[in-house]
Design a protein around this motif. Structure first.
Motif, mmCIF file in Angstrom:
data_model
loop_
_atom_site.group_PDB
_atom_site.id
_atom_site.type_symbol
_atom_site.label_atom_id
_atom_site.label_comp_id
_atom_site.label_asym_id
_atom_site.label_seq_id
_atom_site.Cartn_x
_atom_site.Cartn_y
_atom_site.Cartn_z
ATOM 1 N N THR A 61 0.819 -1.218 0.000
ATOM 2 C CA THR A 61 0.000 0.000 0.000
ATOM 3 C C THR A 61 0.854 1.270 0.000
ATOM 4 O OG1 THR A 61 -0.152 0.000 2.411
ATOM 5 C CG2 THR A 61 -1.925 -1.124 1.199
ATOM 6 N N LEU A 63 2.703 2.464 2.267
ATOM 7 C CA LEU A 63 2.894 3.140 3.542
ATOM 8 C C LEU A 63 4.382 3.121 3.879
ATOM 9 C CD1 LEU A 63 -0.172 1.758 5.517
ATOM 10 C CD2 LEU A 63 0.121 4.044 4.576
ATOM 11 N N THR A 75 -1.229 9.412 1.532
ATOM 12 C CA THR A 75 -1.762 8.751 2.726
ATOM 13 C C THR A 75 -2.473 9.780 3.603
ATOM 14 O OG1 THR A 75 0.314 9.098 3.903
ATOM 15 C CG2 THR A 75 0.043 7.001 2.757
ATOM 16 N N ASP A 79 -4.065 6.393 8.368
ATOM 17 C CA ASP A 79 -3.539 5.194 7.711
ATOM 18 C C ASP A 79 -2.492 4.480 8.563
ATOM 19 O OD1 ASP A 79 -5.073 5.276 5.401
ATOM 20 O OD2 ASP A 79 -3.586 6.408 4.259
ATOM 21 N N TRP A 83 -2.749 0.770 10.285
ATOM 22 C CA TRP A 83 -1.790 -0.219 9.791
ATOM 23 C C TRP A 83 -1.067 -0.900 10.951
ATOM 24 C CZ3 TRP A 83 3.685 1.560 8.620
ATOM 25 C CH2 TRP A 83 4.463 0.538 8.121
ATOM 26 N N VAL A 130 -6.357 0.919 4.329
ATOM 27 C CA VAL A 130 -5.161 1.764 4.276
ATOM 28 C C VAL A 130 -4.598 1.908 2.867
ATOM 29 C CG1 VAL A 130 -4.534 1.287 6.660
ATOM 30 C CG2 VAL A 130 -3.561 -0.112 4.832
ATOM 31 N N GLN A 156 -13.348 4.309 3.499
ATOM 32 C CA GLN A 156 -12.161 3.668 4.066
ATOM 33 C C GLN A 156 -12.055 3.782 5.589
ATOM 34 O OE1 GLN A 156 -9.292 5.270 1.115
ATOM 35 N NE2 GLN A 156 -8.613 3.127 0.951
#
Length: 188
Positions: A61, A63, A75, A79, A83, A130, A156
């Motif tokens: 993703t 991140l 992001t 997020d 996570w 995320v 989300q």
């Protein structure tokens, strides 16, 4: 003769001491007891799985910045906490399936199905929560680029809350089972 009747405001004593009450701890009080019973093996499994899930989700993703994947939408502030919490919950949940050192199974397959399904659903929802809304091929195919931004992106945070709730509930159920039905020796 004086009769003593407990007041509704008086906190009850230990549930096991009251007649007619089950001596097993409740859902919330069982979790710390179960975690206290864990050995090095369970804690190691929790750490390894949490790190693995964290890396897998973080890299896919973006991140964790990397050269393999890209992210078109930046992001958000929530997020990263989602996570980390999801990785930790998944690691702890996976560790409940690790057998104690004595060789006994942590629980049978019939007892494990529902929490495993909730935990899997929670992990998948966490990944969707995320991830980049327009980088998700499923959302992009189903809703289109504009639909992913208008419909999927606002959903989300709800997915994140559902993911944490499902994974947390699965973990609590598994931990309660370890206290209610501890395994000391292998079944014959």
């Amino acid at each position: 003769m004086v009769l003593h009747t407990p007041s509704a405001l008086t906190p009850p004593e230990d549930d096991a001491a009251r007649p007619g009450r089950d001596a097993r701890p409740g859902l919330w009080s069982a979790a710390p007891r179960a975690l206290a019973m864990w050995g090095r093996r369970q804690w190691l499994a929790a750490a390894v799985v949490a790190a693995g899930v964290g890396l897998l989700v973080g890299i896919s993703t973006v991140l964790i910045p990397n050269g393999w994947f890209s992210r078109e939408i930046a992001t958000t502030g929530w997020d990263y906490p989602v996570w980390v919490v999801m990785a930790a919950l998944t690691g702890l949940l996976a560790a409940t399936y690790v057998a104690p050192v004595s060789g006994a199974a942590s629980s049978g397959p019939a007892e494990a199905r529902r929490p495993a399904r909730f935990g899997t659903a929670g992990a998948v929802l966490g990944w969707f929560a995320v991830g980049c809304p327009v980088c998700n091929k499923i959302a992009l195919f189903a809703l289109g680029y504009t639909g992913a931004l208008q419909w999927f992106a606002p959903a989300q945070p709800i997915l994140a809350a559902a993911a944490i709730a499902l994974s947390g509930a699965a973990l609590l159920v598994r931990l309660r089972g370890q206290v209610w039905c501890p395994t000391g020796a292998a079944r014959t």
